[in-house]
Write a protein that holds these residues in place. Sequence first.
Motif, PDB file in Angstrom:
ATOM      1  N   ARG A   1      -6.240  -5.997  12.371  1.00 16.08           N
ATOM      2  CA  ARG A   1      -4.780  -5.573  12.327  1.00 16.08           C
ATOM      3  C   ARG A   1      -4.295  -6.491  11.186  1.00 16.08           C
ATOM      4  O   ARG A   1      -3.474  -5.891  10.143  1.00 16.08           O
ATOM      5  CB  ARG A   1      -3.894  -5.986  13.861  1.00 16.08           C
ATOM      6  CG  ARG A   1      -2.569  -5.674  13.629  1.00 16.08           C
ATOM      7  CD  ARG A   1      -1.793  -6.501  14.498  1.00 16.08           C
ATOM      8  NE  ARG A   1      -1.927  -8.019  14.267  1.00 16.08           N
ATOM      9  CZ  ARG A   1      -1.919  -8.782  15.122  1.00 16.08           C
ATOM     10  NH1 ARG A   1      -1.882  -8.747  16.308  1.00 16.08           N
ATOM     11  NH2 ARG A   1      -2.006 -10.144  14.622  1.00 16.08           N
ATOM     12  N   GLU A   2      -4.784  -7.621  10.873  1.00 12.33           N
ATOM     13  CA  GLU A   2      -4.261  -8.421   9.790  1.00 12.33           C
ATOM     14  C   GLU A   2      -4.551  -8.019   8.359  1.00 12.33           C
ATOM     15  O   GLU A   2      -3.693  -7.863   7.322  1.00 12.33           O
ATOM     16  CB  GLU A   2      -4.822 -10.118   9.986  1.00 12.33           C
ATOM     17  CG  GLU A   2      -4.152 -10.774  11.055  1.00 12.33           C
ATOM     18  CD  GLU A   2      -2.481 -10.866  10.530  1.00 12.33           C
ATOM     19  OE1 GLU A   2      -2.283 -11.492   9.669  1.00 12.33           O
ATOM     20  OE2 GLU A   2      -1.808 -10.526  11.750  1.00 12.33           O
ATOM     21  N   VAL A   3      -5.812  -7.466   8.482  1.00  7.00           N
ATOM     22  CA  VAL A   3      -6.310  -6.904   6.915  1.00  7.00           C
ATOM     23  C   VAL A   3      -5.622  -5.561   6.874  1.00  7.00           C
ATOM     24  O   VAL A   3      -5.307  -5.333   5.759  1.00  7.00           O
ATOM     25  CB  VAL A   3      -7.760  -6.614   7.323  1.00  7.00           C
ATOM     26  CG1 VAL A   3      -8.275  -5.789   5.820  1.00  7.00           C
ATOM     27  CG2 VAL A   3      -8.757  -7.938   7.061  1.00  7.00           C
ATOM     28  N   GLY A   4      -4.967  -4.804   7.749  1.00  5.34           N
ATOM     29  CA  GLY A   4      -4.333  -3.589   7.491  1.00  5.34           C
ATOM     30  C   GLY A   4      -3.122  -4.334   7.058  1.00  5.34           C
ATOM     31  O   GLY A   4      -2.442  -3.450   6.115  1.00  5.34           O
ATOM     32  N   GLU A   5      -2.360  -5.251   7.651  1.00  5.16           N
ATOM     33  CA  GLU A   5      -0.962  -5.595   7.178  1.00  5.16           C
ATOM     34  C   GLU A   5      -0.996  -5.821   5.838  1.00  5.16           C
ATOM     35  O   GLU A   5      -0.071  -6.032   4.941  1.00  5.16           O
ATOM     36  CB  GLU A   5      -0.578  -6.594   8.198  1.00  5.16           C
ATOM     37  CG  GLU A   5      -0.170  -5.828   9.318  1.00  5.16           C
ATOM     38  CD  GLU A   5       0.484  -6.925  10.389  1.00  5.16           C
ATOM     39  OE1 GLU A   5       0.813  -7.906  10.156  1.00  5.16           O
ATOM     40  OE2 GLU A   5       0.582  -6.419  11.514  1.00  5.16           O
ATOM     41  N   ARG A   6      -2.304  -6.747   5.460  1.00  8.38           N
ATOM     42  CA  ARG A   6      -2.422  -7.268   3.967  1.00  8.38           C
ATOM     43  C   ARG A   6      -2.417  -5.937   3.071  1.00  8.38           C
ATOM     44  O   ARG A   6      -1.803  -6.033   1.806  1.00  8.38           O
ATOM     45  CB  ARG A   6      -3.467  -8.044   3.642  1.00  8.38           C
ATOM     46  CG  ARG A   6      -3.646  -9.380   4.519  1.00  8.38           C
ATOM     47  CD  ARG A   6      -2.603 -10.408   4.038  1.00  8.38           C
ATOM     48  NE  ARG A   6      -1.143 -10.088   4.612  1.00  8.38           N
ATOM     49  CZ  ARG A   6      -0.930 -10.200   6.009  1.00  8.38           C
ATOM     50  NH1 ARG A   6      -1.869 -10.727   6.627  1.00  8.38           N
ATOM     51  NH2 ARG A   6       0.402  -9.971   6.553  1.00  8.38           N
ATOM     52  N   LEU A   7      -2.962  -4.875   3.300  1.00  9.27           N
ATOM     53  CA  LEU A   7      -3.204  -3.637   2.704  1.00  9.27           C
ATOM     54  C   LEU A   7      -1.931  -3.087   2.455  1.00  9.27           C
ATOM     55  O   LEU A   7      -1.444  -2.377   1.507  1.00  9.27           O
ATOM     56  CB  LEU A   7      -4.123  -2.785   3.164  1.00  9.27           C
ATOM     57  CG  LEU A   7      -5.459  -3.204   3.174  1.00  9.27           C
ATOM     58  CD1 LEU A   7      -6.777  -2.104   3.639  1.00  9.27           C
ATOM     59  CD2 LEU A   7      -6.069  -4.008   1.859  1.00  9.27           C
ATOM     60  N   ASP A   8      -0.962  -3.145   3.585  1.00  5.22           N
ATOM     61  CA  ASP A   8       0.357  -2.422   3.479  1.00  5.22           C
ATOM     62  C   ASP A   8       1.145  -3.272   2.388  1.00  5.22           C
ATOM     63  O   ASP A   8       2.074  -2.601   1.763  1.00  5.22           O
ATOM     64  CB  ASP A   8       1.092  -2.723   4.795  1.00  5.22           C
ATOM     65  CG  ASP A   8       0.616  -1.613   5.924  1.00  5.22           C
ATOM     66  OD1 ASP A   8      -0.123  -0.780   5.345  1.00  5.22           O
ATOM     67  OD2 ASP A   8       0.698  -2.038   7.006  1.00  5.22           O
ATOM     68  N   ASP A   9       1.022  -4.546   2.491  1.00  2.00           N
ATOM     69  CA  ASP A   9       1.602  -5.575   1.604  1.00  2.00           C
ATOM     70  C   ASP A   9       1.305  -4.907   0.121  1.00  2.00           C
ATOM     71  O   ASP A   9       1.917  -4.994  -0.791  1.00  2.00           O
ATOM     72  CB  ASP A   9       1.510  -6.928   1.497  1.00  2.00           C
ATOM     73  CG  ASP A   9       1.685  -7.672   2.990  1.00  2.00           C
ATOM     74  OD1 ASP A   9       2.821  -6.966   3.631  1.00  2.00           O
ATOM     75  OD2 ASP A   9       1.299  -8.550   3.353  1.00  2.00           O
ATOM     76  N   LEU A  10       0.007  -4.826  -0.107  1.00  2.00           N
ATOM     77  CA  LEU A  10      -0.467  -4.195  -1.390  1.00  2.00           C
ATOM     78  C   LEU A  10       0.250  -3.005  -1.872  1.00  2.00           C
ATOM     79  O   LEU A  10       0.524  -2.708  -2.977  1.00  2.00           O
ATOM     80  CB  LEU A  10      -1.978  -4.321  -1.529  1.00  2.00           C
ATOM     81  CG  LEU A  10      -2.648  -5.658  -1.582  1.00  2.00           C
ATOM     82  CD1 LEU A  10      -4.089  -5.473  -1.325  1.00  2.00           C
ATOM     83  CD2 LEU A  10      -2.409  -6.379  -2.869  1.00  2.00           C
ATOM     84  N   VAL A  11       0.408  -2.133  -0.757  1.00  2.00           N
ATOM     85  CA  VAL A  11       0.994  -0.667  -1.158  1.00  2.00           C
ATOM     86  C   VAL A  11       2.306  -1.075  -1.679  1.00  2.00           C
ATOM     87  O   VAL A  11       2.790  -0.433  -2.700  1.00  2.00           O
ATOM     88  CB  VAL A  11       1.003   0.160   0.003  1.00  2.00           C
ATOM     89  CG1 VAL A  11       1.850   1.337  -0.106  1.00  2.00           C
ATOM     90  CG2 VAL A  11      -0.197   0.352   0.537  1.00  2.00           C
TER      91      VAL A  11
END
Length: 230
Positions: free
Chosen positions: A161-171
């Motif tokens: 979940r945390e990795v997904g949220e970091r990827l959302d930040d990158l988007v």
Amino acid sequence: MADVEIVGAKISPFVEKVVRAAEYKKIAFTHRDPTSFGEMAKLNPVTRKMPVAIFGDVMVYDSTFILREFEELAPDPPLLAADAQVAAAQRQLEDWSDEALYWYLMALRWAPENEARTVEQVAVYAPRAMRPFAAPIFRRVIARTTKAQGLGRLPYPVLVREVGERLDDLVLLLAQRSFFYASHPGVADFALFGQFKAGCSGPTPDFEQLVSERPTLADWMKRVEDAARG
Ligand SMILES: N[C@@H](CCC(=O)N[C@@H](CS)C(=O)NCC(=O)O)C(=O)O
């Protein structure tokens, strides 16, 4: 000038970062895997890590220092924007990618859910006689580092979940631009690309899934690859 020699296993995100940046800058280089486990320590007694780049009789360690050396050697195309604030943001994101995202991915790789695939991927770098013992040795030596760092102690679903949220930040950070903070690829793009490439190399299917759910990032990866190919 003789070709730059880049030494380090291609599965390392930092080796990928350096190789792609050299390609993009059209710097003549050769790349090779280390010949033995001990070779990196011999070549780079300072940090003992890969990659190193050998410029004639000068050895440079650390992917970030190597990219700065590339910039001196071949200023065009630049890896840092002319605007000082944009360049600062690029350097910050490069550092986050190298020093934080790397550990998210290491924690994913060495989580019990992915460990067998990770061992299989890295065992080829162990001397043949050692391969049957590779799993317990890697578990002790490498997996231990992700626990000490902290991310390796998160329950797996929390980590994903945390990795997904970091990827959302990158988007969000990429926004409408082709590359991070700029219209041309820079240090942040190559650093992140190295991590993404490693994350999409087999042992961490959950990372691949997270990227495929974010076409903005999948498309950006393709753009970085195309820019490096020239
Ligand atoms: N900050 C370094 C990190 C390099 C690094 O962590 N390399 C890993 C491979 S991905 C390594 O050599 N690990 C072996 C070790 O820690 O002994 C860079 O950017 O080059």
